[in-house]
Design a protein around this motif. Structure first.
Motif, short mmCIF file in Angstrom:
data_model
loop_
_atom_site.label_atom_id
_atom_site.label_comp_id
_atom_site.label_asym_id
_atom_site.label_seq_id
_atom_site.Cartn_x
_atom_site.Cartn_y
_atom_site.Cartn_z
N SER A 1 17.13 0.95 17.37
CA SER A 1 16.14 1.89 16.88
C SER A 1 16.88 3.02 16.20
O SER A 1 18.06 3.26 16.48
CB SER A 1 15.29 2.42 18.04
N SER B 1 17.26 -3.08 23.90
CA SER B 1 17.95 -3.12 22.62
C SER B 1 18.19 -1.74 22.04
O SER B 1 17.40 -0.82 22.23
CB SER B 1 17.10 -3.96 21.66
N SER B 2 19.32 -1.60 21.36
CA SER B 2 19.67 -0.29 20.78
C SER B 2 19.28 -0.20 19.32
O SER B 2 19.68 0.73 18.64
CB SER B 2 21.18 -0.06 20.89
N ASP C 1 19.21 2.74 26.48
CA ASP C 1 19.80 1.57 25.84
C ASP C 1 21.32 1.75 25.77
O ASP C 1 21.84 2.81 26.13
CB ASP C 1 19.20 1.30 24.45
#
Lengths: 661, 661
Positions: free
Chosen positions: B44, B41-42, B580
């Protein structure tokens, strides 16, 4: 609009003869090349201040006397030109007046410099020398006019770019202002510390020369910051910069076609005038204008033109010989031959008597032989490549030149065989009528000569030679030279691959049309280089103790100098300086290519003042922004012109289309 | 070629209605956006592995269920499309068959991934998702076909480039072979050590990304070596690369015109058919075909089109109302209204009774007011700029926000005054009919809102506020936001400068025509990013002890790490990785921009294998070589189309020219 009496015409003819124009060109070249020899002289092997020897300085009066000769030639040129077009026209021509001014200024400056015994600081006339080049080429003048016409639109895009830059600079400064958390100050510290720094950072980003670096500190904190930089690049670099290309191309569209048209119209006018003159001379009835065919033929024999065209026109004219005269339409028609491209005819194959020879001729003139030749050339290149890969790590002494030498010998003998066989099949003239064969044959002969030299120098067997003893070039260097020539010879495959041949011929055509642009580029380079030498000569000096250090520790560049990565000093850009003309030109070239130009910007603003940035930005604008876009426009124009021409029929056809639209 | 019975037509109309197409577009967007949320998942804040927090991972089944919904929508879409064009046509359409295959494959892959409880390594369907985007846009399909047509020529240039590269690599290896003198080995050691190194060096030089660096060791030994590099760059980068642009542009020349033409021809066909149908319905004499005007008017009332055009056509039709019917020519003519650009009419100025108000209206509607407004905006920007320069070195606590706040307040009040006065002079509708005013007014209202928020939050006088106590945004950040908006508002000057307005409007027009290209770019990015994540996820990990070190010693980056300058590690490119989707896209963008891409090449070939270079070179070829050139071609095409259109008259005019040539 020039004098037409017989003496003037003879002078005119003499002046525009091959030898006079060539001499003038040579004089211009000599004047321009003086810059390499004059103090600061470029005649040293290296331009690196750390280990360059003192260059040869010409004695005072040497360059000056050459320059004087050139100036006298220019005076003569001006006098002849002025005489030919007459005083009235002379006064109207801005170029000729400027020519006069430039020559007289050069004389004054020359006298000053001689009276100071070549010790003057500024040699202002160096700056105006490129004018001689501009003045002498009508194409360059035309191109300049074209560029001038485009300037308002270019200015508007550059204004938009400046606005874009300023807005983003302000937003960037607001976005990356100093915050209380020192960890988050990376971006501010490195790229947005104050207004000049921010402007420079974003200006360099516009050229993409610091692309990921400038965003790294912010981006590693938060992904969203990248949006700022990506938006800036997309709008600035991709949209606005390419729009500039579009605008410049739009102005140059039809530039080639127009110049072709103009020359056709001029020729028509000339032919019409010739008809008028000839029909006056011939004694004809007044009602219709006719020209006697013999008269035309007589005149043709005295006109200077390519023999091929002369023959074609004479042949056409002979068709009307039985009537004895021709009317205007016929007269015009015979000169249409000039529009037709010369179709190269290859001489016929030689006829051999013996059936064996005839069979051999069929075999050797077969297309198959060319393919075989290409395959052999490829095999040779692959051989060299393999040996190179094997030898890459070995030192010169360890290399076994014997095998490669023998292999090359075999290949060269095959090449020789191929050349002989082709000459046998096509005959001498037939062989030389293919440009491809000339290239091939010349290289083969050169290779053979080199090979023989090697044998003479080193004798057989090679294993006994002593690397230190022999002559100018060592065996390894000779072999290297041969290998390079073989690799170069491999280019012969290009015409045999259809698509590549098209592209390559476009490139070759381009070179012809590019002269005017190359001339303007030269002028710009010259002026900026002279300026740069004035401003920055000796500005950057390598610290002497470091020079020793970096010489000894070439191995560990990575070691702990106290200098930042990416700076002029760390990258060892020392040879790029303004200490002589040749070095200045290389520096300007490197800035034109744009990559890493921030290193130069930064180094010169550190060693001199911040204002030096203006010089580099100006150069960037003229070279990379203006000239490279012009170059792209010319390539587009040339390719599309060639494409349209190969798809429609002839120049007149294209012209017709142009008029209709 | 689709069903024409009443039910199908109603379905057709429903399917191509605004809401359905919008829903389909939304579904496609959702499917594509899933890549940001899916594992890895991106979500962050930072993509830097040194200090990123663990991103939010969606629970298993979350993305899968969304995907399922989307897939069902696609199935419906396929079914409707298939039903509408019928089975015969369906079988012939390659795109629809591929659509079927992709959907069924996605279903299978989805089931696999659900059965493995979202723990699978490869999610192959991610790779084929962009197909949905391609499939849904006819423009993109057309563009793809256009690109396919250009491929052979592009291939020939790329072949020539490859030949150029190989020849120069061999010559370079021969030229910079290892010599006995270790001082002269700099070039060999750094850039020509073996075949892959040499190839990479020159490939990167082709993109100019290592321009001065690669020649420095040789150039500092001897000036003459620079000739090798300059020749390589001039032929490769300037000639061949730009020739590629020319070839691509040549193919796209007339692309826009052609698509405009096609749509015009289709419309003509449609109008002709409509005439036929209507004349059948009307009861007329058989000899001549006529259409009753009332019938036309009745039909017009039911057709979906912009009300502006409907009015114009109805008005035209009314002209024939006294005759009662119109023939084919007249029928065609009334639809010519569609070609005419809508000339925007501004509502009339409001009429005031009192003479004082009338005089005020004259004053306030004067052009002078706009210039004054621009001058004030400029003054404001300059103010902000000055404050920025003064505040650059101060920390947040030291900054005096009081003054800038007061200044901004004054300016904002002036802006408000300007808006009110303009509304007074032009009336509500007149004010809003200028796009410029909408932009201006919106920003002014926003600024006012922000300003009021500041007053509410911090009260007056400011000097008493406590920086730590208050709410979400500190005063400084609020002021920063206001400043940014003010700077942004400054863009209002663009339409008032003529040349800039032209350029800016070209850019805006460009955006419309660029959608197809942007879509293709997105597809390419998507596919390469997914591939990159498969291949290189987690390939580069920062050494943990160094991470601490570089965090604490941000100040002295120059310190003595044992790493070379110009590498991935030294430049701290950590956030550019394939861990990601969002980070992968940024990395690909950075490679597309080309500058410093050798750092990525080198780092990934060091951390994985040498073969990773192939991935990057492929991406460079597709993005930087192909796509950027396509982009340039589109910009050229757009600009020249716009130029030609503004200089000739209308579309039909251009069309006529096109046909004649």
């Amino acid at each position: 609009n020039h004098r037409v009496d017989a003496r003037s015409l003879r002078l005119y003819r003499g002046y525009y003869s091959w030898i006079c124009q060539w001499g003038l060109g040579l004089t211009i070249a000599v004047v321009l090349l003086l810059a390499f020899v004059e103090r600061p002289s470029s005649l040293s092997i290296s331009s690196d201040p750390r280990h360059r020897s003192a260059p040869w300085q010409p004695p005072c009066g040497f360059t000056e006397s050459i320059e004087m000769v050139c100036l006298v030639v220019f005076c003569l040129d001006l006098a002849v030109k002025g005489y030919l077009i007459g005083w009235e026209e002379f006064r109207k021509s801005k170029w000729l007046i400027a020519y006069t001014v430039v020559i007289s200024f050069s004389f004054i400056d020359w006298m000053l410099s001689v009276s100071m015994a070549c010790d003057e600081k500024l040699r202002v006339r160096r700056l105006i020398r490129p004018f001689f080049l501009l003045q002498n080429s009508s194409m360059m003048k035309k191109t300049l006019k074209c560029i001038k016409r485009t300037l308002p639109e270019i200015a508007s895009v550059i204004l938009l770019l400046a606005l874009h830059l300023c807005l983003f600079t302000m937003i960037g400064m607001l976005l990356f202002a100093k915050s209380d958390d020192p960890k988050k100050n990376g971006e501010w510290k490195l790229h947005f510390r104050d207004l000049p720094t921010s402007l420079t950072s974003l200006l360099v980003l516009l050229t993409t020369a610091n692309n990921p670096d400038v965003m790294i500190p912010a981006y590693s904190l938060n992904r969203a910051y990248s949006i700022f930089f990506v938006t800036f690049s997309v709008i600035g670099t991709y949209c606005l910069m390419n729009l500039l290309t579009a605008i410049i191309y739009n102005q140059f569209r039809g530039y080639l076609l127009m110049s072709v048209q103009t020359s056709i119209i001029r020729r028509r006018l000339g032919i019409r005038a010739a008809f008028q003159v000839l029909s006056c001379q011939g004694i004809q009835q007044a009602a219709e204008e006719h020209v006697a065919v013999e008269l035309v033929l007589k005149t043709m024999a005295r006109v200077q033109m390519k023999s091929y065209y002369r023959e074609a026109i004479t042949k056409e004219a002979h068709k009307c010989a039985d009537v004895g005269y021709m009317d205007r339409e016929q007269f015009r028609k015979i000169f249409d031959e000039l529009d037709k491209d010369r179709i190269k005819e290859h001489p016929p194959l030689p006829q051999y008597q013996s059936p064996v020879l005839q069979k051999l001729q069929v075999v050797f003139s077969h297309y198959f032989l060319t393919i075989l030749g290409n395959a052999v050339a490829l095999a040779n290149v692959i051989c060299i490549c393999t040996v190179l890969v094997l030898n890459a790590e070995k030192s010169a002494a360890e290399r076994d030149n014997y095998i490669i030498e023998i292999i090359n010998l075999c290949f060269i003998l095959y090449y020789l065989f191929e050349v002989c066989v082709k000459i046998f099949a096509f005959g001498w003239k037939g062989y030389l009528s293919y440009r491809n064969n000339i290239f091939d044959g010349f290289l083969t002969v050169l290779l053979l000569g080199l090979q023989i030299t090697i044998f003479v120098t080193y004798k057989l067997p090679f294993s006994q030679w002593d690397p230190s003893s022999h002559s100018i070039l060592s065996l390894w260097e000779m072999v290297r030279l041969i290998n390079m020539l073989i690799v170069f010879r491999f280019l012969r495959i290009i015409p045999d691959i259809k698509l590549m041949a098209l592209v390559a011929s476009t490139l070759l055509d381009l070179l012809k049309n590019l002269r005017a642009f190359a001339g303007i580029l030269m002028v710009v380079y010259y002026v900026f280089a002279v300026f740069g030498i004035w401003l920055f000569e000796g500005a950057i000096t390598p610290p002497s103790e470091m020079s020793v250090l970096s010489n000894t520790s070439m191995e560990n560049i990575t070691s702990n100098f106290s200098m930042e990565c990416g700076t002029y000093e760390q990258l060892e850009y020392w040879p790029n300086n303004f200490d002589d003309f040749a070095a200045a030109i290389m520096l300007l070239y490197n800035v034109m290519v744009v990559n890493n130009w921030q290193a130069f910007l930064e180094a010169y603003s550190r060693h001199t003042t911040d204002w030096s940035k203006i010089y580099f930005v100006c150069w960037w604008l003229t070279s990379s922004v203006m000239w490279v876009n012009l170059f792209v426009a010319v390539i587009l124009e040339n390719f599309i012109y060639k494409w349209d021409r190969s798809h429609s029929c002839s120049v007149t056809d294209v012209e017709r289309i142009r008029y209709e639209t």
